[in-house]
Design a protein around this motif. Structure first.
Motif, PDB file in Angstrom:
ATOM      1  N   LEU A 180      33.222  32.292  35.198  1.00 24.00           N
ATOM      2  CA  LEU A 180      34.583  32.816  35.059  1.00 24.00           C
ATOM      3  C   LEU A 180      35.357  32.687  36.364  1.00 24.00           C
ATOM      4  CD1 LEU A 180      34.052  36.108  32.993  1.00 24.00           C
ATOM      5  CD2 LEU A 180      35.180  34.011  32.227  1.00 24.00           C
ATOM      6  N   ILE A 181      34.723  33.086  37.458  1.00 20.04           N
ATOM      7  CA  ILE A 181      35.386  33.017  38.758  1.00 20.04           C
ATOM      8  C   ILE A 181      35.655  31.565  39.137  1.00 20.04           C
ATOM      9  CG2 ILE A 181      35.054  33.427  41.230  1.00 20.04           C
ATOM     10  CD1 ILE A 181      33.568  36.003  40.475  1.00 20.04           C
TER      11      ILE A 181
ATOM     12  N   ALA B  39      37.058  41.078  35.323  1.00 18.46           N
ATOM     13  CA  ALA B  39      36.284  40.758  34.113  1.00 18.46           C
ATOM     14  C   ALA B  39      34.787  40.777  34.400  1.00 18.46           C
ATOM     15  CB  ALA B  39      36.697  39.395  33.568  1.00 18.46           C
ATOM     16  N   THR B  40      34.381  40.364  35.608  1.00 15.72           N
ATOM     17  CA  THR B  40      32.958  40.400  35.944  1.00 15.72           C
ATOM     18  C   THR B  40      32.455  41.841  36.027  1.00 15.72           C
ATOM     19  OG1 THR B  40      33.343  40.343  38.346  1.00 15.72           O
ATOM     20  CG2 THR B  40      33.143  38.233  37.211  1.00 15.72           C
ATOM     21  N   GLY B  41      33.334  42.764  36.442  1.00 12.23           N
ATOM     22  CA  GLY B  41      32.963  44.175  36.417  1.00 12.23           C
ATOM     23  C   GLY B  41      32.750  44.649  34.987  1.00 12.23           C
ATOM     24  N   GLY B  42      33.596  44.173  34.066  1.00 14.38           N
ATOM     25  CA  GLY B  42      33.416  44.506  32.656  1.00 14.38           C
ATOM     26  C   GLY B  42      32.114  43.960  32.110  1.00 14.38           C
ATOM     27  N   LEU B  43      31.746  42.753  32.511  1.00 19.48           N
ATOM     28  CA  LEU B  43      30.471  42.177  32.069  1.00 19.48           C
ATOM     29  C   LEU B  43      29.288  42.995  32.587  1.00 19.48           C
ATOM     30  CD1 LEU B  43      31.097  38.345  32.587  1.00 19.48           C
ATOM     31  CD2 LEU B  43      30.806  39.538  30.411  1.00 19.48           C
ATOM     32  N   ALA B  44      29.400  43.469  33.822  1.00 19.15           N
ATOM     33  CA  ALA B  44      28.324  44.305  34.374  1.00 19.15           C
ATOM     34  C   ALA B  44      28.181  45.592  33.575  1.00 19.15           C
ATOM     35  CB  ALA B  44      28.610  44.619  35.848  1.00 19.15           C
TER      36      ALA B  44
ATOM     37  N   VAL C 197      21.781  36.174  33.607  1.00 16.18           N
ATOM     38  CA  VAL C 197      22.749  35.584  32.679  1.00 16.18           C
ATOM     39  C   VAL C 197      24.144  36.137  32.969  1.00 16.18           C
ATOM     40  CG1 VAL C 197      23.472  35.471  30.270  1.00 16.18           C
ATOM     41  CG2 VAL C 197      21.072  35.089  30.869  1.00 16.18           C
ATOM     42  N   THR C 198      24.213  37.445  33.200  1.00 17.71           N
ATOM     43  CA  THR C 198      25.497  38.063  33.538  1.00 17.71           C
ATOM     44  C   THR C 198      26.073  37.460  34.808  1.00 17.71           C
ATOM     45  OG1 THR C 198      24.832  40.154  32.506  1.00 17.71           O
ATOM     46  CG2 THR C 198      26.647  40.245  34.089  1.00 17.71           C
ATOM     47  N   ALA C 199      25.223  37.251  35.812  1.00 18.47           N
ATOM     48  CA  ALA C 199      25.683  36.654  37.066  1.00 18.47           C
ATOM     49  C   ALA C 199      26.179  35.225  36.845  1.00 18.47           C
ATOM     50  CB  ALA C 199      24.556  36.665  38.096  1.00 18.47           C
ATOM     51  N   ALA C 200      25.472  34.462  36.005  1.00 19.93           N
ATOM     52  CA  ALA C 200      25.869  33.080  35.741  1.00 19.93           C
ATOM     53  C   ALA C 200      27.213  33.016  35.017  1.00 19.93           C
ATOM     54  CB  ALA C 200      24.787  32.375  34.920  1.00 19.93           C
ATOM     55  N   VAL C 201      27.390  33.881  34.009  1.00 19.17           N
ATOM     56  CA  VAL C 201      28.661  33.910  33.277  1.00 19.17           C
ATOM     57  C   VAL C 201      29.789  34.361  34.204  1.00 19.17           C
ATOM     58  CG1 VAL C 201      29.918  34.986  31.374  1.00 19.17           C
ATOM     59  CG2 VAL C 201      27.532  34.300  31.058  1.00 19.17           C
ATOM     60  N   SER C 202      29.508  35.351  35.044  1.00 23.59           N
ATOM     61  CA  SER C 202      30.507  35.835  35.994  1.00 23.59           C
ATOM     62  C   SER C 202      30.920  34.729  36.962  1.00 23.59           C
ATOM     63  CB  SER C 202      29.956  37.029  36.780  1.00 23.59           C
ATOM     64  OG  SER C 202      29.686  38.118  35.924  1.00 23.59           O
ATOM     65  N   ALA C 203      29.937  33.986  37.465  1.00 22.98           N
ATOM     66  CA  ALA C 203      30.233  32.886  38.384  1.00 22.98           C
ATOM     67  C   ALA C 203      31.075  31.817  37.702  1.00 22.98           C
ATOM     68  CB  ALA C 203      28.924  32.281  38.911  1.00 22.98           C
TER      69      ALA C 203
ATOM     70  N   VAL D 258      29.943  47.406  38.688  1.00 22.45           N
ATOM     71  CA  VAL D 258      31.175  47.743  37.978  1.00 22.45           C
ATOM     72  C   VAL D 258      32.229  48.238  38.971  1.00 22.45           C
ATOM     73  CG1 VAL D 258      32.247  49.311  36.324  1.00 22.45           C
ATOM     74  CG2 VAL D 258      30.067  48.233  35.767  1.00 22.45           C
ATOM     75  N   ILE D 259      31.851  49.235  39.766  1.00 16.40           N
ATOM     76  CA  ILE D 259      32.797  49.802  40.734  1.00 16.40           C
ATOM     77  C   ILE D 259      33.149  48.772  41.810  1.00 16.40           C
ATOM     78  CG2 ILE D 259      33.124  51.598  42.472  1.00 16.40           C
ATOM     79  CD1 ILE D 259      31.231  53.367  40.793  1.00 16.40           C
ATOM     80  N   GLY D 260      32.144  48.052  42.301  1.00 16.70           N
ATOM     81  CA  GLY D 260      32.382  47.078  43.359  1.00 16.70           C
ATOM     82  C   GLY D 260      33.315  45.960  42.935  1.00 16.70           C
ATOM     83  N   GLN D 261      33.119  45.419  41.738  1.00 13.04           N
ATOM     84  CA  GLN D 261      33.974  44.326  41.278  1.00 13.04           C
ATOM     85  C   GLN D 261      35.390  44.802  40.970  1.00 13.04           C
ATOM     86  OE1 GLN D 261      31.945  42.163  42.632  1.00 13.04           O
ATOM     87  NE2 GLN D 261      32.664  40.687  41.104  1.00 13.04           N
ATOM     88  N   LEU D 262      35.525  45.998  40.429  1.00 11.78           N
ATOM     89  CA  LEU D 262      36.872  46.543  40.197  1.00 11.78           C
ATOM     90  C   LEU D 262      37.569  46.813  41.528  1.00 11.78           C
ATOM     91  CD1 LEU D 262      36.276  48.977  37.192  1.00 11.78           C
ATOM     92  CD2 LEU D 262      37.272  46.676  37.156  1.00 11.78           C
ATOM     93  N   LEU D 263      36.814  47.270  42.516  1.00 13.61           N
ATOM     94  CA  LEU D 263      37.377  47.477  43.852  1.00 13.61           C
ATOM     95  C   LEU D 263      37.849  46.152  44.443  1.00 13.61           C
ATOM     96  CD1 LEU D 263      37.928  49.164  46.406  1.00 13.61           C
ATOM     97  CD2 LEU D 263      35.515  48.826  47.046  1.00 13.61           C
TER      98      LEU D 263
END
Length: 205
Positions: free
Chosen positions: A74-75, A34-39, A66-72, A184-189
């Motif tokens: 979620l995780i 999901a964090t890859g999707g946010l990116a 903001v994206t990093a904060a929301v991603s953190a 995107v690629i890194g988080q999906l990986l």
């Protein structure tokens, strides 16, 4: 009272040692993906809304923060739930250990942004690449308690970080895709690595 304090300290030390030698299963593939999707959403938004990101660095980096904060967040939410399921009594120690591994990377990234923005704004073009290198170091620091294959994710961010620095050094320009594509690629990986390392058994958890 001193004996009680010593006993509690010994228990804490033992729990920490056990946690350090236990594979951490708190990171969930779904949240990481999901964090890859946010990116991707952030990169697309900047692509269409920011005519010249280099002329608007505050907005550019604020959106990524903001994206990093929301991603953190979620995780963190999924990590708490999964840790309680998989590690029961060790959940708190395992979560503390995971935070401890990534905290220096997060603090360094935030301080770099403040330092460059305040004292050397002409060097802000380096920040996307530097952030990716810091993420790679965070992944490598966590590798001892995660599946060995996560080092592939760390290697990805290490390579893309230096590649972004090399590309940006030609024009000193900011681009949504020097941040978006690697993350995107890194988080999906990373999500795929976690999924296959767990045998695709998340649905059973």
């Amino acid at each position: 009272m001193r004996d009680l304090d010593k006993a509690l300290a010994d228990i804490f030390a033992i729990r920490s040692q056990i946690a350090a030698g236990t594979a951490f299963r708190g990171y969930g593939p779904a949240a990481v993906a999901a964090t890859g999707g946010l990116a991707l959403l952030t990169a697309l938004a900047q692509h269409f809304l920011l005519d010249d990101p280099t002329a608007q660095p505050l907005i550019f980096f604020a959106m990524w923060m903001v994206t990093a904060a929301v991603s953190a967040a979620l995780i963190w939410i999924e990590m708490q739930a999964r840790s309680r399921r998989h590690h029961s009594g060790l959940a708190d120690a395992m979560v503390y250990q995971a935070i401890e591994q990534f905290l220096p990377m997060g603090a360094a990234g935030a301080l770099l942004a403040v330092l460059l923005g305040k004292f050397a704004p002409e060097t802000l073009w380096m920040l996307p690449g530097l952030w990716q290198i810091l993420v790679s170091l965070g992944v490598f620091a966590s590798a001892r308690s995660l599946p060995r294959t996560v080092t592939l994710g760390g290697a990805w961010y290490f390579v893309t970080g230096f590649a972004c620095l090399l590309l940006a050094s030609q024009s000193h320009a900011l681009s949504p895709w020097t941040m978006g594509a690697p993350f995107v690629i890194g988080q999906l990986l990373m999500a795929a690595i976690l999924h296959f390392a767990s045998g695709g058994s998340d649905a059973e958890d």
